[in-house]
Design a protein around this motif. Structure first.
Motif, PDB file in Angstrom:
ATOM      1  N   ASN A 115      37.079  31.823  -7.793  1.00 35.27           N
ATOM      2  CA  ASN A 115      35.927  31.648  -8.679  1.00 35.27           C
ATOM      3  C   ASN A 115      34.791  30.887  -8.018  1.00 35.27           C
ATOM      4  N   VAL A 116      35.127  29.798  -7.314  1.00 34.99           N
ATOM      5  CA  VAL A 116      34.092  28.959  -6.709  1.00 34.99           C
ATOM      6  C   VAL A 116      33.373  29.716  -5.598  1.00 34.99           C
ATOM      7  N   SER A 117      34.127  30.392  -4.755  1.00 39.05           N
ATOM      8  CA  SER A 117      33.518  31.166  -3.681  1.00 39.05           C
ATOM      9  C   SER A 117      32.625  32.265  -4.239  1.00 39.05           C
ATOM     10  N   ALA A 118      33.087  32.939  -5.292  1.00 35.59           N
ATOM     11  CA  ALA A 118      32.298  34.007  -5.908  1.00 35.59           C
ATOM     12  C   ALA A 118      30.995  33.469  -6.483  1.00 35.59           C
ATOM     13  N   GLY A 119      31.059  32.297  -7.139  1.00 30.73           N
ATOM     14  CA  GLY A 119      29.855  31.692  -7.699  1.00 30.73           C
ATOM     15  C   GLY A 119      28.876  31.273  -6.626  1.00 30.73           C
ATOM     16  N   ALA A 120      29.396  30.707  -5.530  1.00 28.82           N
ATOM     17  CA  ALA A 120      28.539  30.283  -4.417  1.00 28.82           C
ATOM     18  C   ALA A 120      27.862  31.490  -3.775  1.00 28.82           C
ATOM     19  N   GLN A 121      28.605  32.579  -3.597  1.00 28.77           N
ATOM     20  CA  GLN A 121      28.028  33.773  -2.987  1.00 28.77           C
ATOM     21  C   GLN A 121      26.989  34.424  -3.899  1.00 28.77           C
ATOM     22  N   ALA A 141      17.495  27.846 -12.549  1.00 23.25           N
ATOM     23  CA  ALA A 141      17.976  27.486 -11.221  1.00 23.25           C
ATOM     24  C   ALA A 141      17.895  28.674 -10.275  1.00 23.25           C
ATOM     25  N   LYS A 142      18.269  29.847 -10.774  1.00 21.68           N
ATOM     26  CA  LYS A 142      18.213  31.047  -9.934  1.00 21.68           C
ATOM     27  C   LYS A 142      16.766  31.379  -9.562  1.00 21.68           C
ATOM     28  N   ALA A 143      15.855  31.183 -10.496  1.00 21.98           N
ATOM     29  CA  ALA A 143      14.444  31.449 -10.224  1.00 21.98           C
ATOM     30  C   ALA A 143      13.945  30.556  -9.089  1.00 21.98           C
ATOM     31  N   ALA A 144      14.399  29.305  -9.074  1.00 21.90           N
ATOM     32  CA  ALA A 144      14.001  28.370  -8.012  1.00 21.90           C
ATOM     33  C   ALA A 144      14.560  28.819  -6.661  1.00 21.90           C
ATOM     34  N   VAL A 145      15.809  29.293  -6.649  1.00 23.41           N
ATOM     35  CA  VAL A 145      16.414  29.768  -5.406  1.00 23.41           C
ATOM     36  C   VAL A 145      15.698  31.026  -4.922  1.00 23.41           C
ATOM     37  N   ILE A 170      23.762  25.372  -4.916  1.00 25.33           N
ATOM     38  CA  ILE A 170      22.407  24.889  -5.179  1.00 25.33           C
ATOM     39  C   ILE A 170      22.251  23.458  -4.666  1.00 25.33           C
ATOM     40  N   ASP A 171      23.237  22.612  -4.967  1.00 26.75           N
ATOM     41  CA  ASP A 171      23.188  21.232  -4.488  1.00 26.75           C
ATOM     42  C   ASP A 171      23.232  21.179  -2.965  1.00 26.75           C
ATOM     43  N   LEU A 211      13.687  22.818  -3.409  1.00 24.44           N
ATOM     44  CA  LEU A 211      14.769  23.092  -4.347  1.00 24.44           C
ATOM     45  C   LEU A 211      15.367  21.794  -4.874  1.00 24.44           C
ATOM     46  N   GLY A 212      15.494  21.701  -6.194  1.00 28.09           N
ATOM     47  CA  GLY A 212      16.112  20.528  -6.796  1.00 28.09           C
ATOM     48  C   GLY A 212      17.622  20.669  -6.821  1.00 28.09           C
ATOM     49  N   THR A 213      18.306  19.623  -7.266  1.00 28.52           N
ATOM     50  CA  THR A 213      19.757  19.726  -7.443  1.00 28.52           C
ATOM     51  C   THR A 213      20.048  20.384  -8.792  1.00 28.52           C
ATOM     52  N   SER A 214      21.258  20.879  -8.959  1.00 27.25           N
ATOM     53  CA  SER A 214      21.565  21.756 -10.090  1.00 27.25           C
ATOM     54  C   SER A 214      21.340  21.096 -11.449  1.00 27.25           C
ATOM     55  N   TYR A 215      21.607  19.793 -11.558  1.00 30.02           N
ATOM     56  CA  TYR A 215      21.476  19.150 -12.864  1.00 30.02           C
ATOM     57  C   TYR A 215      20.021  19.080 -13.340  1.00 30.02           C
ATOM     58  N   MET A 216      19.072  19.321 -12.444  1.00 29.44           N
ATOM     59  CA  MET A 216      17.659  19.228 -12.802  1.00 29.44           C
ATOM     60  C   MET A 216      17.150  20.462 -13.563  1.00 29.44           C
ATOM     61  N   TYR A 217      17.944  21.535 -13.576  1.00 29.02           N
ATOM     62  CA  TYR A 217      17.477  22.777 -14.195  1.00 29.02           C
ATOM     63  C   TYR A 217      18.081  22.940 -15.586  1.00 29.02           C
ATOM     64  N   PRO A 218      17.271  23.383 -16.553  1.00 24.09           N
ATOM     65  CA  PRO A 218      17.765  23.497 -17.930  1.00 24.09           C
ATOM     66  C   PRO A 218      18.689  24.680 -18.164  1.00 24.09           C
TER      67      PRO A 218
END
Length: 259
Positions: free
Chosen positions: A213-219, A181-185, A147-148, A169-176
């Motif tokens: 884990n990181v790659s899976a989350g990014a994908q 965050a997913k809705a914005a993407v 997201i960032d 799109l904002g940076t990740s810390y901006m979403y509650p």
């Protein structure tokens, strides 16, 4: 002081965006409810913070104490590196120190730990019986990271003269929440699907390495955008196709101009 049953929670200071906590109020409630005989914890002292994701009052509600002074604590926990003055003698500390690879910027921190004869439990080095790390980045690191990255990509392309949907799109810390965050993407993806991207930046290729884990989350976040997965061997052909499309567009524009 070690093993005295008093745990301290640091106020994070490594960067202005850091809102994470090593122990949530619910974690603290379970530790305090069990009592020292069962959990080894009799008190939890929390340094006050106005940016922490969990407000101070939530810690007070479960029986924690709020204080800047952690000198009574035998164990002090955080997420990232604390200020040097927070390293107290003969205490145990647990956080990501980023020192075991001799990272130059954190050597003063390691020197301070050694000088104060403190015990350091670095999360990055805690492993199980089979040598596998027990504490590591998870899916959320990949989600937040992509997201960032997309937000920064919008700024980068604007600097290069291209307006793209990523700008909204904002940076990740901006979403509650993750859902927000997913809705914005998804909204960015819908705009790409209907309006496309500037031809000058196409094909826009994302490369994912590894399957952790990181790659899976990014994908997971990436898949919210219009996309096609291709084999690396197909990339040269993909670029040739876009190059031909760009040539055809220039040819059409030139023909219109001449007419």
């Amino acid at each position: 002081m070690l093993g005295n049953g008093v745990v301290g929670i640091l106020a994070e200071c490594s960067n202005k965006w850091e809102r994470r906590v090593p122990l949530t109020p619910s974690h603290c409630a379970r530790l305090l409810l069990g009592g020292k005989d069962r959990t080894g914890v009799s008190r939890i002292i929390v340094q006050p913070s106005t940016k922490r994701i969990h407000h101070d009052a939530l810690y007070e509600d479960v029986g924690c104490e709020i204080s800047e002074d952690l000198s009574e604590c035998g164990l002090i926990v955080g997420i990232k590196q604390p200020k040097l003055e927070m390293i107290l003698p003969d205490r145990a500390f647990a956080f990501f120190s980023h020192t075991h690879k001799a990272q130059k910027e954190n050597m003063p921190l390691l020197d301070k730990v050694l000088a104060e004869r403190a015990s350091l439990y670095d999360y990055e080095l805690i492993i199980g019986d089979h040598g596998k790390r027990l504490l590591a980045f998870g899916n959320y690191a990949g989600r937040a990271g992509l997201i960032d990255f997309l937000s920064g990509l919008g700024q980068r392309y604007l600097n290069l003269g291209y307006s793209t949907p990523f700008l909204s799109l904002g940076t990740s810390y901006m979403y509650p929440s993750l859902a927000a965050a997913k809705a914005a993407v998804i909204s960015v993806g819908e705009e790409i699907a209907t309006q496309g991207l500037p031809l000058g930046i196409c094909p826009l290729v994302f490369v994912f390495t590894g399957s952790g884990n990181v790659s899976a989350g990014a994908q997971e976040i990436f898949k919210l955008l219009p996309h096609t997965f291709v084999d690396p061997s197909e990339l040269p052909e993909l670029f040739e196709t876009v190059k031909c499309q760009l040539f055809q567009l220039i040819h059409i524009l030139a023909a219109v101009h001449l007419s």
